[in-house]
Design a protein around this motif. Structure first.
Motif: not given
Length: 202
Positions: A3-8, A32-36, A45-49, A51-56
């Motif tokens: 699952e997405p780690d705490r820092t991400w 959605d991120v967790r499910s993926h 990090y592998e799936a979405f890169g 975190p700040k860039g993906y969130a933007t």
């Protein structure tokens, strides 16, 4: 299964908030991120890169998102009395003993010019601004806070210079009346902070 780690997740949530996303939108995006991650076996990090860039990028697709900096009038309304109070308190604290205290030109300039300038600048620029969705991996203005620190120190130096250089007395006022005004300003600022503070947008 990863699952997405705490820092991400924390960085993603923070940036989504800065980009003006609403709480339910952030919760759905994290789900959605967790499910993926669980289904694919990939890390966030592998799936979405990054975190700040993906969130933007993601927030730019939401109707509530905005990358335009704006003046936060709630912040101004809260900060002005909270800053004015301690600044005004220095006048009777440093004044000679007596029932009345002198108010100098420097005092007036500090209270009427420097403090409002600092408050408006912090409300406008010295907060974490949304990133530009066109360059989601590029940090927004003063994202690390260095320019905020230097500008604050610079304005503090200007205020101190006004205080010391323009020592001509404009008028005198009651010491206890001034202290009462300080208490009233602090009470107003605290009351406004309770009434106007909402989910952080900065």
């Amino acid at each position: 299964m990863p699952e997405p780690d705490r820092t991400w997740a924390e960085q993603f949530t923070m940036q989504m908030t800065i980009q003006k996303a609403q709480a339910d939108e952030i919760d759905k995006a994290l789900a959605d991120v967790r499910s993926h991650c669980v289904e694919s076996g990939e890390s966030a990090y592998e799936a979405f890169g990054e975190p700040k860039g993906y969130a933007t990028t993601l927030a730019a697709e939401l109707p509530t998102a905005s990358s335009r900096p704006s003046v936060d009038f709630r912040r101004i309304g809260i900060l002005l009395p909270l800053i004015w109070g301690p600044v005004l308190l220095q006048i009777p604290l440093w004044a000679p003993a007596g029932s009345n205290v002198p108010v100098s030109v420097g005092h007036v300039l500090l209270v009427a010019v420097v403090v409002p300038a600092w408050v408006v600048l912090t409300a406008r620029w010295l907060r974490r601004l949304p990133r530009d969705p066109r360059t989601p991996n590029r940090a927004a203005f003063d994202e690390k806070g260095w320019r905020s620190m230097w500008l604050t120190l610079g304005l503090a130096a200007v205020g101190a210079a006004f205080w010391l250089a323009f020592d001509q007395v404009m008028f005198t006022t009651s010491r206890w009346g001034l202290i009462g005004l300080v208490c009233a300003l602090l009470a107003i600022g605290l009351l406004l902070s309770r009434l106007l503070t909402v989910r952080p947008t900065s």
